[in-house]
Design a protein around this motif. Structure first.
Motif, PDB file in Angstrom:
ATOM      1  N   GLY B  87       0.803  -1.213   0.000  1.00  0.00           N
ATOM      2  CA  GLY B  87       0.000   0.000   0.000  1.00  0.00           C
ATOM      3  C   GLY B  87       0.833   1.259   0.000  1.00  0.00           C
ATOM      4  N   GLN B  88       2.075   1.157   0.480  1.00  0.00           N
ATOM      5  CA  GLN B  88       2.896   2.368   0.513  1.00  0.00           C
ATOM      6  C   GLN B  88       4.005   2.334  -0.533  1.00  0.00           C
ATOM      7  OE1 GLN B  88       4.554   3.416   4.322  1.00  0.00           O
ATOM      8  NE2 GLN B  88       4.628   5.544   3.706  1.00  0.00           N
ATOM      9  N   LYS B  89       4.818   1.252  -0.511  1.00  0.00           N
ATOM     10  CA  LYS B  89       5.875   1.119  -1.520  1.00  0.00           C
ATOM     11  C   LYS B  89       5.324   0.432  -2.763  1.00  0.00           C
ATOM     12  CE  LYS B  89       9.593   2.631   0.699  1.00  0.00           C
ATOM     13  NZ  LYS B  89       9.717   2.100   2.045  1.00  0.00           N
ATOM     14  N   ILE B  90       4.536  -0.627  -2.512  1.00  0.00           N
ATOM     15  CA  ILE B  90       3.936  -1.370  -3.627  1.00  0.00           C
ATOM     16  C   ILE B  90       2.427  -1.402  -3.408  1.00  0.00           C
ATOM     17  CG2 ILE B  90       3.911  -3.513  -4.940  1.00  0.00           C
ATOM     18  CD1 ILE B  90       6.559  -4.262  -3.692  1.00  0.00           C
ATOM     19  N   SER B  91       1.690  -0.878  -4.362  1.00  0.00           N
ATOM     20  CA  SER B  91       0.232  -0.949  -4.278  1.00  0.00           C
ATOM     21  C   SER B  91      -0.278  -1.917  -5.322  1.00  0.00           C
ATOM     22  CB  SER B  91      -0.389   0.416  -4.560  1.00  0.00           C
ATOM     23  OG  SER B  91      -0.427   1.172  -3.395  1.00  0.00           O
ATOM     24  N   MET B  92      -1.487  -2.396  -5.070  1.00  0.00           N
ATOM     25  CA  MET B  92      -2.054  -3.341  -6.033  1.00  0.00           C
ATOM     26  C   MET B  92      -3.500  -2.970  -6.310  1.00  0.00           C
ATOM     27  SD  MET B  92      -1.805  -7.399  -5.905  1.00  0.00           S
ATOM     28  CE  MET B  92      -2.419  -8.413  -7.218  1.00  0.00           C
ATOM     29  N   VAL B  93      -3.838  -2.896  -7.566  1.00  0.00           N
ATOM     30  CA  VAL B  93      -5.228  -2.698  -7.966  1.00  0.00           C
ATOM     31  C   VAL B  93      -5.728  -4.040  -8.457  1.00  0.00           C
ATOM     32  CG1 VAL B  93      -6.775  -1.525  -9.557  1.00  0.00           C
ATOM     33  CG2 VAL B  93      -4.813  -0.320  -8.627  1.00  0.00           C
ATOM     34  N   MET B  94      -6.755  -4.539  -7.811  1.00  0.00           N
ATOM     35  CA  MET B  94      -7.232  -5.882  -8.143  1.00  0.00           C
ATOM     36  C   MET B  94      -8.268  -5.831  -9.253  1.00  0.00           C
ATOM     37  SD  MET B  94      -6.290  -8.115  -5.381  1.00  0.00           S
ATOM     38  CE  MET B  94      -5.497  -7.813  -3.828  1.00  0.00           C
ATOM     39  N   GLN B  95      -8.604  -7.047  -9.698  1.00  0.00           N
ATOM     40  CA  GLN B  95      -9.496  -7.197 -10.834  1.00  0.00           C
ATOM     41  C   GLN B  95     -10.857  -6.547 -10.638  1.00  0.00           C
ATOM     42  OE1 GLN B  95      -8.765 -11.247 -11.289  1.00  0.00           O
ATOM     43  NE2 GLN B  95      -8.536 -11.172 -13.452  1.00  0.00           N
ATOM     44  N   ASP B  96     -11.500  -6.864  -9.535  1.00  0.00           N
ATOM     45  CA  ASP B  96     -12.912  -6.534  -9.434  1.00  0.00           C
ATOM     46  C   ASP B  96     -13.172  -5.629  -8.235  1.00  0.00           C
ATOM     47  OD1 ASP B  96     -15.622  -6.398  -9.366  1.00  0.00           O
ATOM     48  OD2 ASP B  96     -15.890  -8.491  -9.929  1.00  0.00           O
ATOM     49  N   PRO B  97     -13.608  -4.384  -8.500  1.00  0.00           N
ATOM     50  CA  PRO B  97     -13.825  -3.463  -7.384  1.00  0.00           C
ATOM     51  C   PRO B  97     -14.915  -3.956  -6.438  1.00  0.00           C
ATOM     52  CG  PRO B  97     -14.713  -2.556  -9.431  1.00  0.00           C
ATOM     53  CD  PRO B  97     -13.935  -3.776  -9.801  1.00  0.00           C
ATOM     54  N   LYS B  98     -15.814  -4.797  -6.942  1.00  0.00           N
ATOM     55  CA  LYS B  98     -16.910  -5.284  -6.097  1.00  0.00           C
ATOM     56  C   LYS B  98     -16.370  -6.034  -4.885  1.00  0.00           C
ATOM     57  CE  LYS B  98     -19.702  -7.562  -8.976  1.00  0.00           C
ATOM     58  NZ  LYS B  98     -19.485  -7.166 -10.368  1.00  0.00           N
ATOM     59  N   PHE B  99     -15.230  -6.723  -5.081  1.00  0.00           N
ATOM     60  CA  PHE B  99     -14.700  -7.526  -3.985  1.00  0.00           C
ATOM     61  C   PHE B  99     -13.539  -6.839  -3.274  1.00  0.00           C
ATOM     62  CE2 PHE B  99     -16.387 -10.594  -7.106  1.00  0.00           C
ATOM     63  CZ  PHE B  99     -17.468 -11.011  -6.344  1.00  0.00           C
ATOM     64  N   SER B 100     -13.123  -5.710  -3.792  1.00  0.00           N
ATOM     65  CA  SER B 100     -11.955  -5.063  -3.200  1.00  0.00           C
ATOM     66  C   SER B 100     -12.315  -3.891  -2.300  1.00  0.00           C
ATOM     67  CB  SER B 100     -11.014  -4.568  -4.297  1.00  0.00           C
ATOM     68  OG  SER B 100     -10.749  -5.596  -5.206  1.00  0.00           O
ATOM     69  N   LEU B 101     -13.487  -3.304  -2.509  1.00  0.00           N
ATOM     70  CA  LEU B 101     -13.900  -2.201  -1.650  1.00  0.00           C
ATOM     71  C   LEU B 101     -14.730  -2.754  -0.500  1.00  0.00           C
ATOM     72  CD1 LEU B 101     -14.993   0.272  -4.465  1.00  0.00           C
ATOM     73  CD2 LEU B 101     -13.075   0.602  -2.923  1.00  0.00           C
ATOM     74  N   ASN B 102     -14.602  -2.119   0.652  1.00  0.00           N
ATOM     75  CA  ASN B 102     -15.393  -2.534   1.803  1.00  0.00           C
ATOM     76  C   ASN B 102     -16.838  -2.071   1.607  1.00  0.00           C
ATOM     77  OD1 ASN B 102     -16.609  -2.802   4.277  1.00  0.00           O
ATOM     78  ND2 ASN B 102     -14.798  -2.216   5.437  1.00  0.00           N
ATOM     79  N   PRO B 103     -17.787  -3.019   1.548  1.00  0.00           N
ATOM     80  CA  PRO B 103     -19.157  -2.635   1.200  1.00  0.00           C
ATOM     81  C   PRO B 103     -19.877  -1.825   2.280  1.00  0.00           C
ATOM     82  CG  PRO B 103     -19.066  -4.957   1.757  1.00  0.00           C
ATOM     83  CD  PRO B 103     -17.654  -4.464   1.733  1.00  0.00           C
ATOM     84  N   VAL B 104     -19.402  -1.873   3.530  1.00  0.00           N
ATOM     85  CA  VAL B 104     -20.127  -1.192   4.604  1.00  0.00           C
ATOM     86  C   VAL B 104     -19.386   0.045   5.101  1.00  0.00           C
ATOM     87  CG1 VAL B 104     -21.396  -3.212   5.358  1.00  0.00           C
ATOM     88  CG2 VAL B 104     -19.153  -2.774   6.323  1.00  0.00           C
ATOM     89  N   MET B 105     -18.474   0.551   4.281  1.00  0.00           N
ATOM     90  CA  MET B 105     -17.712   1.731   4.676  1.00  0.00           C
ATOM     91  C   MET B 105     -17.807   2.750   3.546  1.00  0.00           C
ATOM     92  SD  MET B 105     -13.859   1.328   6.008  1.00  0.00           S
ATOM     93  CE  MET B 105     -12.865   2.696   6.505  1.00  0.00           C
ATOM     94  N   LYS B 106     -18.035   4.003   3.917  1.00  0.00           N
ATOM     95  CA  LYS B 106     -18.146   5.025   2.873  1.00  0.00           C
ATOM     96  C   LYS B 106     -16.830   5.161   2.120  1.00  0.00           C
ATOM     97  CE  LYS B 106     -21.833   7.656   4.928  1.00  0.00           C
ATOM     98  NZ  LYS B 106     -22.188   8.770   5.812  1.00  0.00           N
ATOM     99  N   ILE B 107     -16.937   5.494   0.849  1.00  0.00           N
ATOM    100  CA  ILE B 107     -15.762   5.545  -0.020  1.00  0.00           C
ATOM    101  C   ILE B 107     -14.709   6.507   0.518  1.00  0.00           C
ATOM    102  CG2 ILE B 107     -15.022   6.374  -2.297  1.00  0.00           C
ATOM    103  CD1 ILE B 107     -17.774   5.020  -3.223  1.00  0.00           C
ATOM    104  N   GLY B 108     -15.155   7.683   0.914  1.00  0.00           N
ATOM    105  CA  GLY B 108     -14.223   8.678   1.446  1.00  0.00           C
ATOM    106  C   GLY B 108     -13.433   8.136   2.618  1.00  0.00           C
ATOM    107  N   GLU B 109     -14.143   7.469   3.531  1.00  0.00           N
ATOM    108  CA  GLU B 109     -13.481   6.926   4.726  1.00  0.00           C
ATOM    109  C   GLU B 109     -12.407   5.915   4.340  1.00  0.00           C
ATOM    110  OE1 GLU B 109     -13.844   7.944   7.825  1.00  0.00           O
ATOM    111  OE2 GLU B 109     -15.243   9.433   7.022  1.00  0.00           O
TER     112      GLU B 109
END
Lengths: 254, 284
Positions: B87-109
């Motif tokens: 997340g700091q030196k090496i970040s990773m963007v995964m295939q599917d945002p549906k499974f990578s974002l926390n569904p119960v947390m606001k995006i900004g947070e």
């Protein structure tokens, strides 16, 4: 003869201030035995047209006909579902995980009132290029391409004349995509099917379809033949943009 | 010196039928460049990306002769040190945002959390930074998006949010695993431009994992082609269409083409011998 006609089709979701117009004033027709492509980005309303046709999107106005029969409301006569079938995008989601291929196809055949189910399942599997060993497998025991073949077999079960293809290969690897597209081309030739295909991939649509409608924000911005598309003879800037982007990344483009 | 230096990477999973090697002896280096990894599903390209971040969970095993980030051995780092890398030196963007974002947390947070975790910035500064990142990935109405939940977003927006979140810490290396395959072409161009700019202006190293050969050929500098856990061929990205290996040729020929219409598409026939070939080195 036109197999499918859409005249000034509007489809919307929600009411009052929440109303979203997903499709506005779409007019086109699909000749019987031909293949028609709807291209555009997500949210452009291309899948919504398919969903309105089969009665999954309930709020619509305008005129839709299938083989001359005018559609009303969202209920469709039984004969409609024999004649028009749909193949969905994601074969991982559109097959029941706890039902074998045999059960999936058997149920469809039974619902459509066929009696010689056993023979028909064998023929269907054969038609989509799956061996008899696949008959009693569950979806998780077969690959993505094979699953999409099962989904196509299910759509073919009631012997439809129109297949609605909603991004049929976008979940598949390119080599598997080639197999499924070849299968679809062959099936159309053998059974003189009419295809209405939704895709975001212009190369796939160019391979499969004779005519294409380009959609943006719920409207058809351009109707064109595939020859014009190949020659890049397009009028609307959005179509040009889609075509250029389909070739690959171009850093100069904004 | 290269940013990342990987030698003889293997990823192994024990199964009931013995060990399964998802990645078999892959070697490559990554400089300040756009390195593409292409292959079909199951070829080991995503596993390679995950192994670099040591995200393979036991009983899966990651082994390598070495795997160095700017000279530091990643395999010998403690889990705590890895947290400073991920997340700091090496970040990773995964295939599917549906499974990578926390569904119960606001995006900004979610964006603010990452930024504050790695930089210790204040809430206000983090909010401003998050808005700025959303703007950078061409999201309109950023303030509303900040207060929204992931399910309120379309797939394309979700993926851009993921990218904003991964870039907010300005990492040295970005591993993008099919970052644009869920996106529309016009958004795809924008996302690629963002990553392109980061490589050119900030000297970021990008590992771009994709199955889209045309995209990789036009976007990347160098390409590794993987099959069955091995690198079968490496080439300059703009020479991808002249690739020699029968597997690469097969993939290229199975693509439908607008400029060269054909009645039937070529179907790839797999040669069992490809499974046995040794991995080609992707070092420069």
């Amino acid at each position: 003869m036109s197999s499918l006609e859409f005249e000034n089709l509007n489809v919307w979701f929600g009411d009052g201030p929440d109303r979203v117009d997903a499709v506005t004033g779409a007019t086109f027709d699909v000749e019987s035995g031909t293949s028609f492509g709807l291209v555009g980005e997500s949210g452009s309303g291309k899948s919504t047209i398919l969903r309105a046709l089969v009665g999954l999107a309930r709020n619509w106005s305008g005129r839709m006909t299938v083989g001359g029969l005018e559609l009303r409301g969202y209920k469709r006569p039984r004969a409609f579902y024999r004649d028009v079938q749909m193949v969905f995008q994601d074969p991982y989601a559109s097959l029941h995980p706890r039902q074998t291929v045999d059960a999936v196809l058997g149920e469809t055949l039974k619902l459509h009132g066929f009696s010689d189910i056993d023979r028909r399942i064998k023929t269907l599997l054969d038609d989509v290029g799956l061996g008899p060993e696949f008959r009693f497998r569950y979806p998780h025991q077969i690959s993505g391409g094979q699953r999409q073949r099962v989904a196509i077999a299910r759509a073919l079960a009631p012997e439809p004349s129109v297949l609605l293809l909603d991004e049929p290969t976008s979940a598949l690897d390119v080599s598997v995509q080639a197999e499924v597209l070849n299968l679809l081309v062959d099936l159309r030739k053998e059974r003189s099917l009419t295809y209405l295909m939704v895709s975001h991939d212009l190369a796939v649509v160019g391979h499969m379809c004779e005519r294409v409608a380009v959609m943006q924000d719920g409207e058809i911005v351009e109707l064109l033949g595939v020859a014009e598309m190949r020659a890049m003879e397009v009028k609307h800037p959005y179509t040009r943009h889609l075509l250029e982007a389909s070739v690959g990344y171009n850093p100069r483009e904004a | 010196m290269s940013l990342l230096d990987v030698e003889n990477l293997c990823v192994t999973f024990p199964t009931r039928r013995g060990e399964f090697q998802a990645v078999r002896g892959v070697s490559f280096t990554l400089g300040q460049e756009r390195l593409g990894i292409v292959g079909e599903s199951g070829s080991g390209k995503s596993m390679t990306g995950r192994a670099i971040l040591r995200l393979i969970r036991p009983p899966g095993r990651v082994e390598a002769d070495h795997m160095r980030l700017e000279g530091r051995e990643l395999l010998q780092m403690s889990e705590k040190e890895m947290q400073g890398v991920r997340g700091q030196k090496i970040s990773m963007v995964m295939q599917d945002p549906k499974f990578s974002l926390n569904p119960v947390m606001k995006i900004g947070e979610q964006i603010i959390e990452i930024y504050r975790f790695h930089t210790g910035a204040g809430r206000k500064a983090a909010w401003a930074k998050a808005v700025e990142m959303l703007e950078a990935v061409s999201i309109r109405d950023q303030e509303r998006v900040m207060r929204a939940y992931p399910h309120e977003m379309s797939g394309g927006m979700g993926q851009r949010i993921m990218i904003a979140m991964m870039l907010v810490t300005e990492p040295k290396i970005l591993i993008a695993d099919e970052p644009t395959s869920a996106l529309d072409v016009s958004v795809q161009t924008q996302v690629l431009q963002i990553m392109d700019r980061l490589v050119r202006e900030r000297g970021m190293g990008l590992i771009f994992i994709s199955h889209d050969l045309n995209l990789v050929a036009s976007f990347c500098d160098r390409v590794l082609i993987m099959y069955a856990g091995r690198i079968v061929e490496t080439c300059e990205a703009d020479k991808l269409h002249e690739a020699q290996h029968p597997y690469t040729r097969g993939l290229l020929n199975s693509l439908p083409r607008l400029d060269e219409p054909s009645e039937r598409l070529d179907v790839l026939t797999r040669d069992p011998a490809w499974m046995e070939e040794t991995s080609v080195s992707g070092r420069v």
